[in-house]
Design an enzyme around this catalytic site. Sequence first.
Site, PDB file in Angstrom:
ATOM      1  CG  HIS A 164      -7.570  -1.570   7.842  1.00  0.00           C
ATOM      2  ND1 HIS A 164      -8.505  -0.664   7.393  1.00  0.00           N
ATOM      3  CD2 HIS A 164      -6.622  -0.942   8.458  1.00  0.00           C
ATOM      4  CE1 HIS A 164      -8.008   0.313   7.545  1.00  0.00           C
ATOM      5  NE2 HIS A 164      -6.724   0.694   8.184  1.00  0.00           N
TER       6      HIS A 164
ATOM      7  CD  GLU B  45      -5.726   3.551   6.865  1.00  0.00           C
ATOM      8  OE1 GLU B  45      -5.795   3.540   7.948  1.00  0.00           O
ATOM      9  OE2 GLU B  45      -5.213   2.798   6.235  1.00  0.00           O
TER      10      GLU B  45
ATOM     11  CB  ALA C 174       0.688  -1.943  11.368  1.00  0.00           C
ATOM     12  CG  MET C 175       0.212  -3.113   4.847  1.00  0.00           C
ATOM     13  SD  MET C 175      -0.833  -1.807   4.260  1.00  0.00           S
ATOM     14  CE  MET C 175      -1.890  -2.687   3.201  1.00  0.00           C
ATOM     15  CD  GLU C 176      -4.554  -1.964   5.651  1.00  0.00           C
ATOM     16  OE1 GLU C 176      -5.234  -0.953   4.736  1.00  0.00           O
ATOM     17  OE2 GLU C 176      -3.669  -1.396   6.424  1.00  0.00           O
ATOM     18  CG  ASN C 177      -0.102  -6.692   3.938  1.00  0.00           C
ATOM     19  OD1 ASN C 177      -0.340  -5.955   3.187  1.00  0.00           O
ATOM     20  ND2 ASN C 177       0.808  -6.829   4.939  1.00  0.00           N
TER      21      ASN C 177
ATOM     22  CD  GLU D 192      -3.023   1.327   2.337  1.00  0.00           C
ATOM     23  OE1 GLU D 192      -3.962   1.670   2.198  1.00  0.00           O
ATOM     24  OE2 GLU D 192      -2.467   0.750   3.513  1.00  0.00           O
TER      25      GLU D 192
ATOM     26  CG  HIS E 141      -5.734   1.179  12.825  1.00  0.00           C
ATOM     27  ND1 HIS E 141      -6.368   2.311  13.004  1.00  0.00           N
ATOM     28  CD2 HIS E 141      -5.463   0.733  11.432  1.00  0.00           C
ATOM     29  CE1 HIS E 141      -6.046   2.858  11.491  1.00  0.00           C
ATOM     30  NE2 HIS E 141      -5.467   2.156  10.835  1.00  0.00           N
ATOM     31  CD  GLU E 142      -2.776  -1.908  10.787  1.00  0.00           C
ATOM     32  OE1 GLU E 142      -3.265  -2.053   9.564  1.00  0.00           O
ATOM     33  OE2 GLU E 142      -2.434  -0.591  11.038  1.00  0.00           O
TER      34      GLU E 142
END
Length: 890
Positions: free
Chosen positions: A329, A348, A290-293, A141, A325-326
């Site tokens: 998503h 977001e 962080a990243m919500e993959n 992302e 949060h992640e």
Amino acid sequence: MTDRETLPSTVRPRHYSLAIYDLNFTEFTYKGAVKIDLDVVGPAPVSEILLNARELTISEAGISLELSKTSAEIKVTDIAVDEKSEVVTLSLSEPLPVEAMRVSLTIGFAGLLNNKMAGFYRSKYTDANGQEAHMYSTQFEATDARRAFPCFDEPALKATFDFSITVPEEWMAISNMPEVSSKPPEDGKKKGTADTKLKTVTFATTPIMSTYLLAWACGDFEYIEAFTDRLYNGKKVPVRVYTTKGIVKQGEFALQNAYKIVDYFSEIFDIDYVLPKVDLLAVHEFSHGAMENWGLITYRTTALLFDPETSDSKYKNRVAYVVAHELAHQWFGNLVTMDWWSELWLNEGFATWVGWLAIDYLYPDWDVFAVFVSESLQGALNLDSLRQSHPIEVPVKSALDIDQIFDAISYLKGASSIRMISSHIGVKTFLKGVSNYLRQHAYGNATTKDLWDAVGEESGINVNAIMDDWITKIGFPVVTVIESSAGVALRQDRFLSSGDATTEENQTSWWIPLGIYTDGGSASAYSGVSSFSSRETILAGLGPENFYKLNRNQTGVYRVNYPPERLAKLGLAKDMLSITDKVGLIADASAMALAGLGSTTGLLGFLDGLKGEESYVVWSEIVARLGSLRSAIFEQPDEVKSGLDAFTRSLVSPAVKKLGWEFKDDEDYLTSQLRSLLIGCAGTAGDAEVIAEARSQFAKYAGGDKTAIHPNLRGAVFSIVLAHDEGTDQEAGVVYDAVLKEVLQPTSVDGKEIALTSLGKSKRPELIKRTLSLILSGDVAVQDLHTPASSLAGNGAARWELWRYIKANWTEIHALMSGNMVILDRFVRLSISRFSSQEAYDDIKAFFADKDTHGYERSVGQALDIVGSFARWVERDAGAVGQWLKERAY
């Protein structure tokens, strides 16, 4: 669409089969092959295919297709790469037939295992044996899937994915879905080095999803595991935290939150988590938090790991929230995705609000929504009070421009707007509308209108109508209160921190929920008025003799400008105010002072009346606003600066004495945070007793007793001893070296971040230069360089030195950070926005005038707005502040 630079709609991806192999850990390269099943949309003739690629070498490409009775091959006659637009054009020997039952595009390519924290990249770390090692993971992302493999890299071009990767046999490989097989490579070309045995790990097919949510990682990993309490398709879902070997126990706190949060979201959304597993991976080098993959969520180490023995407890809040949060998503963003990046806030803003909702559910004693008002709401309002802000839903022409709107507007103003409307209609009703929205658009893409339609249908309110201005217009209102015998008149205008909104800038009339309460208790309406959307309204029957406050619990996204007499009355009636209301009054009064719509001395008097406060959240707001003023006057005469320090001590030092330095086993979380906050503030403001105790504890710590400083106080103690070092330059250097050692050889997961922040506090020129030298030394990971820069920028003695260093070394800094514009944008924004003079404004503007600022131009503009506002504030009010302090013998 003409307002977006998108790929042509002649073909759409349906399924990817992606194989990654030949990973070379010396040259940091790899090879890959991707087969993309396409739907031919037309119109005919389709003689070329356009897709995205960046920093990839495409070696071959071909088309196979199936017609009703035959199969055929179509040659790719030319491969043209436009590096600027990151688009590859494949020219075909003959047009694709629209009637083809199946069209498959196969591409062979090679890529780089870069160190830019984007695409498929490498992270350097020190392993359990003290040796340098690497792990490999992805960050796609917003538009970096194209760095890893050729693809149709837009959120609406969803597809399913099959993925396999060939790695050393002793390594783990993980991806979005569970592993289905692990076996030796099938052909000889997928080789490693001569002495390395390999395996090809293949994963199950993903649900239909956007390219930016695909993820994989490999390395010398280990994991811990828990299971959801609820059953999903008859089974409990396994939840794992993965790390490189030797640190996995620090993932225990995150794990215990994660499985509960999966169940919580499944219940409140009334939609079960849809994947068969949840993996959380700690990545040593990471540009974001962080990243919500989907199914494989990646995190910066300090956002996932926590050691109860050595970590500062404030990181518990961070870890718990970022995990929530992640996970939010996985529904809001992954199951249903925004149609285009202009609606990033849908992902977001919602995940921010509902992430805090989950933490409030798990930890009700943390009072997270009071913290939200102090940190998130104020962060949103501070940024949105600038001319260079942007609407929540911001036009994004090119996906390459998206990184700049991963900011406080998309996240925090978005979340605050959701908090506002959900409070107005009721959280349960709002969540039911969200559930309906998720069901209606599952596995697809949606717009803001789609969300508001679903919530409106559930609530019976035209949510689109009342929320449209909040989402599509820049800024927010200030409600000015005018008291008279006829009642309380209210007027709304756009608020700018510069205090000079023009007629053209002041066109919007927002829907404003009033949230009035009086001495009779809470009242949603007064005289029949619960909200207003006109320029002015009047609350008849409410007068100067009444107690009242607007915006109860600060659920509305606006500021209130009370008459000075009313603000003073509210200060005297502080026992009738909630914690969030006190925070709101402090923040609003401070913002009015900055804009010239209120009095800075009035603000100081209001703060003076809060000396007996006991709430961490209220103190946090007091300290932040005092800190902002203390920072702004850094170039004023010494008597003003020392007077404001003395005033600060008069507020916080008695509270420090009351709390003491000792942490008790049964102490609640917020009390422990309050102690750390107040000791840090008192010490940096020059409290002699606090400084002496900090020096004593630090001497023992540096001498080898690592228990001498409580983990919650390392940041405060390190900062105090560096800000108030004593003795010779050599003695000060010894203190500096001891803190620097925590950067180079951290003793806790958060130790490096804490120490880097502390190093920027020194006022000694030679030590400031040493901290500056860290930026290009290679000793600090690029992901962390904003930390010492931000600290130096906050240090009046170092601010100009930092700016001179940036100007002198701009070519090297740009080269180091511009490979990932998130990094450069954040570094620039945090480094230049703390000045408060016209001289600084002019210098910053002149420096960037001839630079190509694409990718961070918004942050430069916002920083100039801030500097300009603070310069006018200081010019207007510094003399009055000095006089106020002098009259009170500070």
